[in-house]
Design a protein around this motif. Sequence first.
Motif, mmCIF file in Angstrom:
data_model
loop_
_atom_site.group_PDB
_atom_site.id
_atom_site.type_symbol
_atom_site.label_atom_id
_atom_site.label_comp_id
_atom_site.label_asym_id
_atom_site.label_seq_id
_atom_site.Cartn_x
_atom_site.Cartn_y
_atom_site.Cartn_z
ATOM 1 N N HIS A 94 0.334 -0.546 -6.225
ATOM 2 C CA HIS A 94 -0.680 -0.845 -5.269
ATOM 3 C C HIS A 94 -1.908 -0.531 -6.311
ATOM 4 O O HIS A 94 -2.735 0.486 -6.067
ATOM 5 N N LYS A 146 2.414 3.681 -4.175
ATOM 6 C CA LYS A 146 1.313 3.674 -4.870
ATOM 7 C C LYS A 146 1.320 3.265 -6.356
ATOM 8 O O LYS A 146 0.371 2.921 -7.056
ATOM 9 N N HIS A 200 9.707 4.812 -2.833
ATOM 10 C CA HIS A 200 9.426 4.298 -1.512
ATOM 11 C C HIS A 200 9.395 5.760 -0.563
ATOM 12 O O HIS A 200 10.143 6.642 -0.987
ATOM 13 N N PRO A 201 8.496 5.999 0.289
ATOM 14 C CA PRO A 201 8.405 6.970 1.198
ATOM 15 C C PRO A 201 9.625 7.538 1.845
ATOM 16 O O PRO A 201 10.172 8.762 2.033
ATOM 17 N N GLN A 202 10.692 6.714 2.081
ATOM 18 C CA GLN A 202 11.853 6.906 2.619
ATOM 19 C C GLN A 202 12.932 7.677 1.770
ATOM 20 O O GLN A 202 13.833 8.443 2.159
ATOM 21 N N CYS A 218 2.526 12.312 -3.911
ATOM 22 C CA CYS A 218 2.847 11.844 -2.515
ATOM 23 C C CYS A 218 2.091 12.599 -1.341
ATOM 24 O O CYS A 218 1.860 14.007 -1.521
ATOM 25 N N LYS A 277 0.675 -1.360 0.026
ATOM 26 C CA LYS A 277 -0.154 0.020 -0.212
ATOM 27 C C LYS A 277 1.006 1.290 0.082
ATOM 28 O O LYS A 277 0.515 2.441 -0.350
ATOM 29 N N PHE A 278 2.008 1.250 0.615
ATOM 30 C CA PHE A 278 2.834 2.475 0.718
ATOM 31 C C PHE A 278 3.442 2.707 -0.529
ATOM 32 O O PHE A 278 4.332 3.974 -0.451
#
Length: 325
Positions: free
Chosen positions: A157, A154, A315-317, A219, A151-152
């Motif tokens: 997903h 996008k 990736h959010p990171q 994001c 889910k993280f």
Amino acid sequence: MHPAFSVIFLTTLIGVGQGLFLALYTGQLYALANLLPAQSSQFYALGSLVALVLLIAGLIASIFHLGRPERAWRAATQWRTSWLSREVIVLPMAMGLVFLYGLVHWFEWTSPLFVISGALPLDLSLIIGALGTLVTFALFLCTAMIYASLKFIKAWHHPLTVANFLFLGLGSGFMLAAAFSAYEGTALVGFYATWAVIATLLGAISRGVSLYRNGRLKCKVDLQSGIGVHHSNLKQQSQGFMGGSFNTREFFHGKSPATLKVIRYAFLLMVFVMPVVLIVLSYAIESATLPLAAFAVQYLGLILERYHFFTEAQHPQNLYYQSMA
């Protein structure tokens, strides 16, 4: 995300192998219904061998992605919650059924076991092929859901991820079936090539829609929300240390937008345009070698497509680890 070539070869090789097996079994069913000329058992046996080699090659490629290969068996223990565990279980099942399907044809154990409605003879290869078809589609689902379930991320997903893995696997598998038929000199080249073009065009639609969607994703988090400082002029100058780290190696591809644009146009051309053109030309000039070229070009394009698939994943990171002072 960082594109790992071990995973790229895993997903593309097993996809082709799955598609080839489905093509062989589809051809057998059409022949059973007298819609295609029947082929020898050796044709299906050799085709199954090619499919099995591709599945084994993909499995071997995946080993290079493991930090501790001797612990690989543990991946199957979380099958209740992990799509990766399910893939680890389903892949050997598919390999076993493809092996049995080829074995039955190799030894010509194809005498009818019984006849349905007095007209449809059912032999062992048809039963194994039906089971193999179910497991093969399950493997497509498991492989795609490893990414679509995150889910993280996008870009992955979405149901389009499953559609892309399915259509590209079918397209490349049927394309290889057409090339194999041309090499064997059978009359099935046109049948397999037609379905290869159909699957490829469906893949072009689903992949094109996913590219359009992913290019417009926004994001929901940023540096301000991440560290709780909501100044309007906040930007990262350093990641906190002088060199690269696990975070910068594994979660970011490091390629420029210009490079990714070239890769995107290259795989669109090689996966969806050139193979179709080559197949159409093979019809026009009745060439036995152009289907081979069509598959070769498409597979090389699939490697680029899967590379781009991983670079699309943000990736959010990466909000915090892309810059190095």
